[in-house]
Design a protein around this motif. Structure first.
Motif, PDB file in Angstrom:
ATOM      1  N   LYS A  25     -29.455 -45.594 -52.547  1.00 52.87           N
ATOM      2  CA  LYS A  25     -28.687 -44.975 -53.163  1.00 52.87           C
ATOM      3  C   LYS A  25     -29.579 -43.891 -53.943  1.00 52.87           C
ATOM      4  CE  LYS A  25     -24.781 -47.435 -54.908  1.00 52.87           C
ATOM      5  NZ  LYS A  25     -23.932 -48.226 -56.034  1.00 52.87           N
ATOM      6  N   HIS A  26     -29.391 -42.494 -53.925  1.00 57.99           N
ATOM      7  CA  HIS A  26     -30.149 -41.711 -54.762  1.00 57.99           C
ATOM      8  C   HIS A  26     -30.061 -41.765 -56.206  1.00 57.99           C
ATOM      9  CE1 HIS A  26     -31.167 -39.446 -50.724  1.00 57.99           C
ATOM     10  NE2 HIS A  26     -29.885 -39.458 -50.333  1.00 57.99           N
ATOM     11  N   LYS A  27     -31.287 -41.681 -56.735  1.00 52.86           N
ATOM     12  CA  LYS A  27     -31.441 -41.955 -58.034  1.00 52.86           C
ATOM     13  C   LYS A  27     -30.925 -40.194 -58.641  1.00 52.86           C
ATOM     14  CE  LYS A  27     -34.288 -43.229 -61.812  1.00 52.86           C
ATOM     15  NZ  LYS A  27     -35.730 -43.541 -62.272  1.00 52.86           N
ATOM     16  N   ARG A  28     -29.951 -40.402 -59.406  1.00 51.15           N
ATOM     17  CA  ARG A  28     -29.567 -39.164 -59.955  1.00 51.15           C
ATOM     18  C   ARG A  28     -30.215 -39.087 -61.406  1.00 51.15           C
ATOM     19  NH1 ARG A  28     -22.947 -39.255 -59.234  1.00 51.15           N
ATOM     20  NH2 ARG A  28     -23.312 -39.596 -56.962  1.00 51.15           N
ATOM     21  N   PRO A  29     -30.330 -37.679 -61.783  1.00 55.36           N
ATOM     22  CA  PRO A  29     -31.236 -37.384 -62.934  1.00 55.36           C
ATOM     23  C   PRO A  29     -30.329 -37.713 -64.174  1.00 55.36           C
ATOM     24  CG  PRO A  29     -30.769 -35.360 -61.805  1.00 55.36           C
ATOM     25  CD  PRO A  29     -30.369 -36.401 -60.954  1.00 55.36           C
ATOM     26  N   CYS A  69     -32.028 -32.598 -68.713  1.00 56.34           N
ATOM     27  CA  CYS A  69     -33.191 -31.905 -68.101  1.00 56.34           C
ATOM     28  C   CYS A  69     -33.271 -32.168 -66.723  1.00 56.34           C
ATOM     29  CB  CYS A  69     -34.366 -32.446 -69.070  1.00 56.34           C
ATOM     30  SG  CYS A  69     -35.836 -31.736 -68.453  1.00 56.34           S
ATOM     31  N   LEU A  70     -33.336 -31.262 -66.119  1.00 61.00           N
ATOM     32  CA  LEU A  70     -33.568 -31.144 -64.425  1.00 61.00           C
ATOM     33  C   LEU A  70     -35.083 -30.550 -64.216  1.00 61.00           C
ATOM     34  CD1 LEU A  70     -30.273 -29.929 -63.194  1.00 61.00           C
ATOM     35  CD2 LEU A  70     -30.822 -32.458 -63.512  1.00 61.00           C
ATOM     36  N   CYS A  71     -35.972 -30.528 -65.326  1.00 59.78           N
ATOM     37  CA  CYS A  71     -37.153 -29.832 -64.987  1.00 59.78           C
ATOM     38  C   CYS A  71     -38.006 -30.595 -64.077  1.00 59.78           C
ATOM     39  CB  CYS A  71     -37.761 -29.507 -66.263  1.00 59.78           C
ATOM     40  SG  CYS A  71     -36.865 -28.387 -67.516  1.00 59.78           S
ATOM     41  N   GLU A  72     -37.949 -31.876 -64.001  1.00 55.96           N
ATOM     42  CA  GLU A  72     -38.868 -32.711 -63.443  1.00 55.96           C
ATOM     43  C   GLU A  72     -38.346 -32.813 -61.930  1.00 55.96           C
ATOM     44  OE1 GLU A  72     -37.681 -37.061 -64.614  1.00 55.96           O
ATOM     45  OE2 GLU A  72     -38.340 -36.013 -65.999  1.00 55.96           O
ATOM     46  N   TYR A  73     -37.220 -32.328 -61.521  1.00 55.58           N
ATOM     47  CA  TYR A  73     -36.484 -32.260 -60.206  1.00 55.58           C
ATOM     48  C   TYR A  73     -36.528 -31.039 -59.502  1.00 55.58           C
ATOM     49  CZ  TYR A  73     -35.173 -36.958 -61.903  1.00 55.58           C
ATOM     50  OH  TYR A  73     -35.235 -38.214 -62.501  1.00 55.58           O
ATOM     51  N   THR A  74     -36.994 -29.853 -60.216  1.00 58.53           N
ATOM     52  CA  THR A  74     -36.991 -28.488 -59.700  1.00 58.53           C
ATOM     53  C   THR A  74     -38.416 -28.207 -59.173  1.00 58.53           C
ATOM     54  OG1 THR A  74     -37.383 -27.688 -61.883  1.00 58.53           O
ATOM     55  CG2 THR A  74     -35.102 -27.981 -60.915  1.00 58.53           C
TER      56      THR A  74
END
Length: 72
Positions: free
Chosen positions: A4-8, A12-17
């Motif tokens: 499974k993909h870990k969802r944020p 805050c999505l800053c760490e995923y961009t």
């Protein structure tokens, strides 16, 4: 077994961009400032009224030093 993909979590999505250039970060920041200023100009009084009502304690008029929502 599928992984499974870990969802944020949270907003805050800053760490995923991907990293932005300095110019791009400034452009986004200025855009958000314009949006915030426009929102406050149009709805500022409503926003303040909402927070004022939310923060107003439920005061007992006969005994103002004691809140009426106390359990004892």
């Amino acid at each position: 077994m599928k992984k499974k993909h870990k969802r944020p979590s949270g907003l805050c999505l800053c760490e995923y961009t991907p990293a932005l250039s300095d110019e791009a970060a400034v452009e986004i920041f200025e855009f958000l400032q314009v949006i915030s200023t426009s929102l406050l100009a149009r709805y500022g009084s409503r926003i303040e009224r909402h927070y004022a009502q939310k923060a107003k304690p439920n005061v007992n008029e006969l005994v103002p030093w004691r809140f009426s929502d106390e359990t004892f």
